[in-house]
Design a protein around this motif. Structure first.
Motif, PDB file in Angstrom:
ATOM      1  N   LEU A 209      20.018 -36.502  14.603  1.00 36.96           N
ATOM      2  CA  LEU A 209      19.992 -38.580  15.107  1.00 36.96           C
ATOM      3  C   LEU A 209      19.829 -38.942  13.729  1.00 36.96           C
ATOM      4  O   LEU A 209      20.594 -39.853  13.059  1.00 36.96           O
ATOM      5  CB  LEU A 209      20.380 -39.146  16.050  1.00 36.96           C
ATOM      6  N   LYS A 210      18.321 -39.015  13.508  1.00 37.76           N
ATOM      7  CA  LYS A 210      17.696 -39.491  12.298  1.00 37.76           C
ATOM      8  C   LYS A 210      18.665 -39.701  10.931  1.00 37.76           C
ATOM      9  O   LYS A 210      18.385 -40.056  10.200  1.00 37.76           O
ATOM     10  CB  LYS A 210      16.116 -38.839  12.096  1.00 37.76           C
ATOM     11  N   LYS A 211      18.740 -37.330  11.432  1.00 37.98           N
ATOM     12  CA  LYS A 211      19.273 -37.808   9.578  1.00 37.98           C
ATOM     13  C   LYS A 211      20.751 -38.621   9.845  1.00 37.98           C
ATOM     14  O   LYS A 211      20.606 -38.978   8.133  1.00 37.98           O
ATOM     15  CB  LYS A 211      19.710 -35.971   9.618  1.00 37.98           C
TER      16      LYS A 211
ATOM     17  N   LYS B 101      24.123 -37.167  17.150  1.00 38.20           N
ATOM     18  CA  LYS B 101      22.819 -35.662  16.731  1.00 38.20           C
ATOM     19  C   LYS B 101      23.751 -34.195  16.165  1.00 38.20           C
ATOM     20  O   LYS B 101      23.006 -33.765  15.027  1.00 38.20           O
ATOM     21  CB  LYS B 101      22.879 -36.216  17.610  1.00 38.20           C
ATOM     22  N   GLU B 102      24.843 -33.891  16.815  1.00 39.79           N
ATOM     23  CA  GLU B 102      25.123 -33.205  16.691  1.00 39.79           C
ATOM     24  C   GLU B 102      26.096 -32.956  15.664  1.00 39.79           C
ATOM     25  O   GLU B 102      26.000 -31.830  15.361  1.00 39.79           O
ATOM     26  CB  GLU B 102      26.283 -32.698  18.385  1.00 39.79           C
ATOM     27  N   TRP B 103      26.388 -33.907  14.926  1.00 41.42           N
ATOM     28  CA  TRP B 103      27.423 -33.970  13.719  1.00 41.42           C
ATOM     29  C   TRP B 103      26.298 -33.888  12.206  1.00 41.42           C
ATOM     30  O   TRP B 103      26.642 -33.196  11.657  1.00 41.42           O
ATOM     31  CB  TRP B 103      28.270 -35.227  13.283  1.00 41.42           C
ATOM     32  N   GLY B 104      25.501 -34.730  12.950  1.00 39.43           N
ATOM     33  CA  GLY B 104      24.707 -34.462  11.943  1.00 39.43           C
ATOM     34  C   GLY B 104      23.757 -33.040  11.695  1.00 39.43           C
ATOM     35  O   GLY B 104      23.991 -32.809  10.286  1.00 39.43           O
TER      36      GLY B 104
ATOM     37  N   ILE C 236      18.263 -35.930  23.643  1.00 42.19           N
ATOM     38  CA  ILE C 236      18.792 -36.115  22.245  1.00 42.19           C
ATOM     39  C   ILE C 236      17.788 -35.311  20.836  1.00 42.19           C
ATOM     40  O   ILE C 236      18.237 -35.060  20.206  1.00 42.19           O
ATOM     41  CB  ILE C 236      18.719 -37.637  22.631  1.00 42.19           C
ATOM     42  N   CYS C 237      17.062 -36.170  21.366  1.00 41.78           N
ATOM     43  CA  CYS C 237      15.845 -35.362  20.183  1.00 41.78           C
ATOM     44  C   CYS C 237      14.841 -34.330  21.273  1.00 41.78           C
ATOM     45  O   CYS C 237      13.945 -34.781  21.977  1.00 41.78           O
ATOM     46  CB  CYS C 237      15.566 -36.364  19.144  1.00 41.78           C
ATOM     47  N   GLU C 238      15.149 -33.242  20.659  1.00 39.92           N
ATOM     48  CA  GLU C 238      13.872 -32.156  21.012  1.00 39.92           C
ATOM     49  C   GLU C 238      12.789 -32.392  20.632  1.00 39.92           C
ATOM     50  O   GLU C 238      11.784 -32.995  21.872  1.00 39.92           O
ATOM     51  CB  GLU C 238      14.237 -30.805  20.761  1.00 39.92           C
TER      52      GLU C 238
END
Lengths: 110, 110
Positions: free
Chosen positions: A17-19, B103-106, A6-8
């Motif tokens: 995702l955070k954004k 996440k990818e959308w972001g 998910i988050c590298e």
DNA sequence: CAGCATCCGTCACGATACTG
DNA sequence: CAGTATCGTGACGGATGCTG
């Protein structure tokens, strides 16, 4: 060769995702999104009546931020009295299906 | 005849989307999710080192809540000294693909 | 090692009143 | 009608120290 992560960089601000969570987070933004998705373009007062409990402060602030983030479009008609309509941008529309999935997951699992 | 809506009752607490955002909201939970998704079962201290900036207070609190919400499983080995391992539940695993999409959308849009 | 207790600061959010 | 201005509050998160 995309890794199944998910988050590298855990904790890094670069995580998409955070954004996303940042721009739809808070108490009201997803509700505004929902309202406009359901009813199409809406006027300010219409939004305030639809979203039960929201105040001027929060509605105005949320709309301004969502506009800046490219989720909401503001169109002002210089009539008398002034009329302003808010609508979802294509960008926001493209996010909705994913949110729908999350919603369904929540209803199935919580 | 499912309607193309996100939240039927705008502002209602029954909305599945709100529920999801509640259990993964806050500053640290998605990061914990990310860490464990990337590295599998992890010990407490390992999590604390991996997630840069998190404090004992927040890590312990987050893990407890995520355990209560059924996202994280806690397994304690009564050795000396004590060893505790945390891992994602199947429920959490099933949510990950959706978060990946977000996440990818972001990353594509922000 | 794996936490809990306590205290404290900040900021999102809320209430109320006012304006172009 | 569509907002802004101001002030107040409480929950969330942070720092530090202690315990089984």
């Amino acid at each position: 060769m995309t890794k199944d992560v998910i988050c590298e960089t855990v904790g890094g601000d670069g995580c998409g995702l955070k954004k996303v969570l940042d721009i739809i987070g808070g108490k009201w933004k997803i509700l505004i999104l929902c309202a406009m998705k359901n009813q199409g373009p809406m006027r300010y007062g219409q939004l305030r009546k639809t979203i039960v409990g929201i105040t001027n402060t929060m509605l105005a602030q949320s709309l301004k931020e969502m506009n800046k983030d490219g989720l909401v479009q503001r169109k002002q008609y210089d009539e008398m009295p002034v009329r302003v309509e808010y609508s979802l941008t294509p960008k926001a529309e493209s996010m909705v299906p994913i949110l729908m999935e999350l919603k369904e997951w929540g209803e199935a699992n919580l």
